[in-house]
Design an enzyme around this catalytic site. Structure first.
Site, PDB file in Angstrom:
ATOM      1  N   TYR A  54       0.596  -1.257  -0.145  1.00  0.00           N
ATOM      2  CA  TYR A  54      -0.023   0.573  -0.261  1.00  0.00           C
ATOM      3  C   TYR A  54       1.140   1.707  -0.217  1.00  0.00           C
ATOM      4  O   TYR A  54       1.303   1.841   1.223  1.00  0.00           O
ATOM      5  CB  TYR A  54      -1.302   0.446   1.335  1.00  0.00           C
ATOM      6  CG  TYR A  54      -1.732  -0.846   1.169  1.00  0.00           C
ATOM      7  CD1 TYR A  54      -1.857  -1.762   0.080  1.00  0.00           C
ATOM      8  CD2 TYR A  54      -2.503  -1.904   2.354  1.00  0.00           C
ATOM      9  CE1 TYR A  54      -2.473  -3.253   0.266  1.00  0.00           C
ATOM     10  CE2 TYR A  54      -3.374  -2.644   2.412  1.00  0.00           C
ATOM     11  CZ  TYR A  54      -3.452  -3.121   1.689  1.00  0.00           C
ATOM     12  OH  TYR A  54      -4.501  -4.521   1.496  1.00  0.00           O
ATOM     13  N   SER A 201     -12.349  -5.618   2.381  1.00  0.00           N
ATOM     14  CA  SER A 201     -13.246  -4.469   1.200  1.00  0.00           C
ATOM     15  C   SER A 201     -15.397  -5.717   1.648  1.00  0.00           C
ATOM     16  O   SER A 201     -15.876  -5.327   0.876  1.00  0.00           O
ATOM     17  CB  SER A 201     -13.380  -5.131  -0.440  1.00  0.00           C
ATOM     18  OG  SER A 201     -12.483  -4.610  -0.839  1.00  0.00           O
ATOM     19  N   LEU A 203     -17.568  -3.609   2.360  1.00  0.00           N
ATOM     20  CA  LEU A 203     -18.484  -2.743   1.886  1.00  0.00           C
ATOM     21  C   LEU A 203     -18.519  -2.579   1.066  1.00  0.00           C
ATOM     22  O   LEU A 203     -18.805  -1.436  -0.095  1.00  0.00           O
ATOM     23  CB  LEU A 203     -18.927  -0.811   2.452  1.00  0.00           C
ATOM     24  CG  LEU A 203     -18.791  -0.753   3.689  1.00  0.00           C
ATOM     25  CD1 LEU A 203     -18.230   0.104   4.741  1.00  0.00           C
ATOM     26  CD2 LEU A 203     -19.653  -1.707   4.350  1.00  0.00           C
TER      27      LEU A 203
END
Length: 326
Positions: A54, A201, A203
């Site tokens: 990231y 994830s 959502l």
């Protein structure tokens, strides 16, 4: 804050995905991200998820900076294995023992800590036997640099092979109302072996919040523009599904995101969602899901509205899909 067990590791029942603070999504604001992490600790959400991938290390650096002086309050999970070039290009997965050990040292430096609570293989390396990868991870546990190990997007057979080398504490894989493939074999395998499940994830990359209503809502630099589920006819079909969730949430008197998280938490005691956000407003909203108790009737209504397999389009573009469930 309630807690759940990932194997023998106790974590807050809800985690915080930190990826979007440094990569992939638009609208990043480091100062607000810092305030969000602090607010997370205040609310008892102490399970933080990051990865070397990231921001090519930037997200680990950010988390390490904020948690300095708060290390004892936090459970830090990070990952190795996705290799990216200096130009951000994805170069594949690496599970070789020598790479793992150097990657762990780099993560420890960036995080400003001498141990990682939960260390995942981010993607399975098809060219390195999982036994060799997990053997190197086990060495890190013996050295005290890692407390527990995990896998991400691994297939049931891979999970079983890995677990014979060293106990796997958690599997992290996408799971939400519109990504339910894990219910067939992966979740049962984890339950059989006593492995916790971390749902990333939860959502649907923000889709299940109901905030995204058209493709143009996504900024030019938002990677979701390349996700099949956000494109063309898939977008409208998925929007129609979310409309049903919005209706049920309205009747329940909560946000669609809270309904989606409450549903996920109700799917099993070994499941810990890690919704990602870089803003306090949405963090607080997500924590509010813990106050939403769904009845059997409401769970049945949700099941009827979004039965397994109804989401339109693949989770990732074709090339990325080749790297999951290995």
């Amino acid at each position: 804050m309630k807690t759940r067990m990932l194997g023998e590791l106790e974590v807050s029942i809800l985690g915080l995905g930190c990826m979007g603070m440094s990569d992939f999504y638009s609208g990043r604001d480091e100062e607000e991200s810092i305030r969000t992490i602090h607010r997370s600790l205040e609310l008892g959400v102490s399970f933080f998820d990051t990865a070397a991938d990231y921001g090519i290390g930037k997200n680990e650096e950010l988390l390490g900076k904020v948690l300095k002086g708060h290390r004892h309050e936090a459970v830090i999970a990070t990952k190795f294995g996705i290799v990216r070039g200096a130009d951000d290009a994805f170069l594949g997965a690496n599970g070789r023992p020598e790479y793992i050990k150097s990657s762990c040292e780099a993560s420890l430096r960036r995080l400003g800590t001498d141990y990682i609570d939960l260390y995942y293989q981010h993607r399975v390396d098809p060219d390195t036997p999982i036994e060799e990868t997990v053997g190197a991870m086990s060495d890190l546990v013996r050295e005290g640099k890692v407390r527990y190990i995990g896998l991400s997007e691994a297939a049931p057979a891979t999970i079983r092979r890995a677990n014979t080398v060293h106990p796997v504490t958690a599997l992290q894989t996408e799971y939400s109302l519109w990504s339910r493939e894990v219910e067939d074999e992966i979740l049962p395998t984890c339950r059989e072996l006593g492995i916790g499940f971390v749902a990333y994830s939860p959502l649907g990359r923000g889709f299940l919040t109901g905030q995204i209503q058209k493709f143009e809502d996504l900024a030019e630099d938002d990677y979701r523009r390349f996700s099949p589920r956000f494109q063309g006819g898939h977008f409208q079909k998925n929007l129609d599904l979310v409309a049903k969730i919005r209706e049920i949430a309205k009747e329940k008197g909560c946000e669609p995101s809270q309904l989606a998280l409450s549903w996920l938490i109700a799917q099993g005691e070994n499941i810990v969602p890690i919704p990602g956000t870089k803003r306090r407003k949405y963090l607080e909203q997500n924590v509010g899901a813990l106050d939403i108790m769904l009845t059997e009737t409401e769970l049945a209504l949700i099941e009827e509205a979004l039965p397994k397999g109804t989401a339109s389009g693949e989770r990732y573009p074709e090339t990325a899909m080749k790297g999951v469930n290995l």
